[in-house]
Design an enzyme around this catalytic site. Sequence first.
Site, PDB file in Angstrom:
ATOM      1  N   LYS A   1     -98.015 -42.415  21.620  1.00  0.00           N
ATOM      2  CA  LYS A   1     -98.531 -42.963  22.879  1.00  0.00           C
ATOM      3  C   LYS A   1     -99.734 -42.128  23.278  1.00  0.00           C
ATOM      4  CE  LYS A   1     -97.524 -46.203  25.914  1.00  0.00           C
ATOM      5  NZ  LYS A   1     -96.875 -47.506  25.727  1.00  0.00           N
TER       6      LYS A   1
ATOM      7  N   ASP B   1    -101.760 -50.751  27.170  1.00  0.00           N
ATOM      8  CA  ASP B   1    -100.616 -50.460  28.046  1.00  0.00           C
ATOM      9  C   ASP B   1    -101.158 -50.612  29.471  1.00  0.00           C
ATOM     10  OD1 ASP B   1     -97.697 -49.313  27.964  1.00  0.00           O
ATOM     11  OD2 ASP B   1     -98.667 -48.099  29.486  1.00  0.00           O
TER      12      ASP B   1
HETATM   13  P1  NDP Z   1    -100.674 -53.847  33.498  1.00  0.00           P
HETATM   14  O1  NDP Z   1    -101.667 -52.795  33.759  1.00  0.00           O
HETATM   15  O2  NDP Z   1    -101.122 -55.169  32.977  1.00  0.00           O
HETATM   16  O3  NDP Z   1     -99.800 -54.122  34.811  1.00  0.00           O
HETATM   17  C1  NDP Z   1     -99.089 -53.102  35.439  1.00  0.00           C
HETATM   18  C2  NDP Z   1     -98.420 -53.654  36.687  1.00  0.00           C
HETATM   19  O4  NDP Z   1     -97.551 -52.669  37.212  1.00  0.00           O
HETATM   20  C3  NDP Z   1     -99.424 -53.996  37.796  1.00  0.00           C
HETATM   21  O5  NDP Z   1     -98.907 -55.045  38.564  1.00  0.00           O
HETATM   22  C4  NDP Z   1     -99.458 -52.687  38.574  1.00  0.00           C
HETATM   23  O6  NDP Z   1     -99.869 -52.831  39.927  1.00  0.00           O
HETATM   24  C5  NDP Z   1     -98.000 -52.291  38.517  1.00  0.00           C
HETATM   25  N1  NDP Z   1     -97.868 -50.843  38.689  1.00  0.00           N
HETATM   26  C6  NDP Z   1     -98.456 -49.873  37.953  1.00  0.00           C
HETATM   27  N2  NDP Z   1     -98.121 -48.656  38.425  1.00  0.00           N
HETATM   28  C7  NDP Z   1     -97.318 -48.881  39.491  1.00  0.00           C
HETATM   29  C8  NDP Z   1     -96.648 -48.045  40.397  1.00  0.00           C
HETATM   30  N3  NDP Z   1     -96.744 -46.704  40.308  1.00  0.00           N
HETATM   31  N4  NDP Z   1     -95.875 -48.627  41.375  1.00  0.00           N
HETATM   32  C9  NDP Z   1     -95.781 -49.976  41.465  1.00  0.00           C
HETATM   33  N5  NDP Z   1     -96.394 -50.822  40.622  1.00  0.00           N
HETATM   34  C10 NDP Z   1     -97.151 -50.284  39.660  1.00  0.00           C
HETATM   35  O7  NDP Z   1     -99.604 -53.175  32.498  1.00  0.00           O
HETATM   36  P2  NDP Z   1     -98.568 -53.868  31.523  1.00  0.00           P
HETATM   37  O8  NDP Z   1     -98.058 -55.132  32.124  1.00  0.00           O
HETATM   38  O9  NDP Z   1     -99.155 -53.908  30.183  1.00  0.00           O
HETATM   39  O10 NDP Z   1     -97.398 -52.773  31.489  1.00  0.00           O
HETATM   40  C11 NDP Z   1     -96.300 -52.781  32.403  1.00  0.00           C
HETATM   41  C12 NDP Z   1     -95.148 -51.989  31.833  1.00  0.00           C
HETATM   42  O11 NDP Z   1     -94.749 -52.551  30.580  1.00  0.00           O
HETATM   43  C13 NDP Z   1     -95.440 -50.507  31.528  1.00  0.00           C
HETATM   44  O12 NDP Z   1     -94.258 -49.754  31.748  1.00  0.00           O
HETATM   45  C14 NDP Z   1     -95.763 -50.523  30.043  1.00  0.00           C
HETATM   46  O13 NDP Z   1     -95.553 -49.257  29.430  1.00  0.00           O
HETATM   47  C15 NDP Z   1     -94.755 -51.549  29.564  1.00  0.00           C
HETATM   48  N6  NDP Z   1     -95.053 -52.143  28.275  1.00  0.00           N
HETATM   49  C16 NDP Z   1     -96.218 -52.831  28.078  1.00  0.00           C
HETATM   50  C17 NDP Z   1     -96.466 -53.417  26.856  1.00  0.00           C
HETATM   51  C18 NDP Z   1     -97.644 -54.317  26.640  1.00  0.00           C
HETATM   52  O14 NDP Z   1     -97.656 -55.021  25.617  1.00  0.00           O
HETATM   53  N7  NDP Z   1     -98.626 -54.371  27.519  1.00  0.00           N
HETATM   54  C19 NDP Z   1     -95.554 -53.229  25.711  1.00  0.00           C
HETATM   55  C20 NDP Z   1     -94.313 -52.557  26.056  1.00  0.00           C
HETATM   56  C21 NDP Z   1     -94.106 -52.018  27.279  1.00  0.00           C
HETATM   57  P3  NDP Z   1    -101.388 -52.434  40.353  1.00  0.00           P
HETATM   58  O15 NDP Z   1    -102.227 -53.587  39.927  1.00  0.00           O
HETATM   59  O16 NDP Z   1    -101.313 -52.271  41.844  1.00  0.00           O
HETATM   60  O17 NDP Z   1    -101.716 -51.163  39.649  1.00  0.00           O
END
Ligand code: NDP
Length: 452
Positions: free
Chosen positions: A130, A170
């Site tokens: 990562k 991510d």
């Molecule tokens: P994005 O950046 O597309 O979206 C992240 C989302 O989570 C946004 O809505 C963001 O809100 C919110 N968020 C981030 N930090 C916080 C926080 N501290 N408190 C509340 N909300 C928060 O990321 P992904 O959708 O790609 O990733 C989301 C999760 O999924 C992560 O844990 C990632 O590690 C996991 N994941 C992702 C993969 C992928 O293919 N993308 C694969 C496997 C796991 P805001 O816009 O306000 O920041």
Amino acid sequence: MSVKDHVDINQFMEGVKRRNPGQPEFAQAVQEVAEDIFDFIQDKEEYHEYQILRRIAEPDRVISFRVCWEDDQGNIRVQRGWRVQNNNAIGPYKGGIRFHADVNESVLKFLAFEQTFKNSLTGLAIGGAKGGANFNPKGKSDHEVMRFCQSFMTELYRHVGADVDVPAGDIGVGAREIGYMFGQYKRITNQFTGVLTGKGLEFGGSLIRTEATGYGAVYMLQEMLLRIGNSVEGKTAVISGSGNVATHAAEKIVQLGGKVLTMSDSGGFIHDPDGIDQEKIDWIKAHKTHRRGRIEEYVKEFKTASFHAGERPWGVKCDLALPCATQNELDGHDAEVLIKNGCMGVSEGANMPTNLDGVHKFKDAEVLYAPGKAANAGGVAVSALEMSQNSARISWTEDQLQTLLLDTMKGIHNRCVEYGGTPGSEHIDYVRGANIAGFVKVADAMLAYGVV
Ligand code: NDP
């Protein structure tokens, strides 16, 4: 040395904390795995003798570097970048890159550790890594993001490669950032290879990569429900997040006949009792991804919904819950509320969204609970398929990839069932199943290599 001479889990965790001071997320991820693995390896002397768990919990290497870039006002900015290469026993390192203000070494070490088990669970030949930086892309112009990505890759390129380490997206890293980083890699090395996944379709990306994590998390939920003669159809679902994983999880819930009640971002959550249908999901995708807006603006567009500032959605009564935002967003109290409200299935789109207390609550209540390392593995699985397509210089069709994704999630579900059975009960402990199934393949490969 006999088995009884070995340390117990408390001594083991004390050692992990002592060697990794100030890294609570990493210790939490190791503890969640160790709770199951200690029991499993109790009578397996070889794993003890070769210190397999201790070795998996020590990354192969942690690379940290300075990332300088210039903002639109001409100020020089300095960030810190990392790549944590945790374990490549079963294949090249693979795992996403996160750009977020809260990124630090502890967060990336926990993610790389989790990724090792997740990648093993997919059944594909990929190791765990990562990376990321404490760079906050919010409010930055495209040119600022481009300059940051180029500077980040100017150091990272030395440590990655199609057969060495293949990063992906991510939080904060989507198609735009992958494009900028791939462009810089290609410029520096003069090589067009599959060094990153999540690329645009025009330059080696795979169909359904964007959808794969969210869709996969719902397939996992569906498999758990089907096993007990139930399904997603007609169920209400509460989802956190509104990014890549959350919006695609919502889309698949709707496609399977469920009703999505909530979505959120770091500002709070929206509750739409009429259900967030495909049209509304499309609005959220455009608003969050393209306009980089806030979720609270949803209620101006869809009047039946309410916005709850600074809150998480777990108090909304539901049948299913999908935490899809970030780590530690659901604690023991939230888990109790969900259980009390009749929630029967939880599938983690995010990595480690439930804290240890919450994990124990779900386990004790025998909720159908799929941990992130199983539930969100669809994304990395399709990433590995992108690597295969890049090596062979071919592109598979959407139908082929949809079938492969569904088969992968079924395979993960079945591996969890194989190792997660509870004596005298029909219930499956998916956390234990995922931890042990993920561990065995990596551990056996490490045994074969000897002490390296
Ligand atoms: P994005 O950046 O597309 O979206 C992240 C989302 O989570 C946004 O809505 C963001 O809100 C919110 N968020 C981030 N930090 C916080 C926080 N501290 N408190 C509340 N909300 C928060 O990321 P992904 O959708 O790609 O990733 C989301 C999760 O999924 C992560 O844990 C990632 O590690 C996991 N994941 C992702 C993969 C992928 O293919 N993308 C694969 C496997 C796991 P805001 O816009 O306000 O920041």
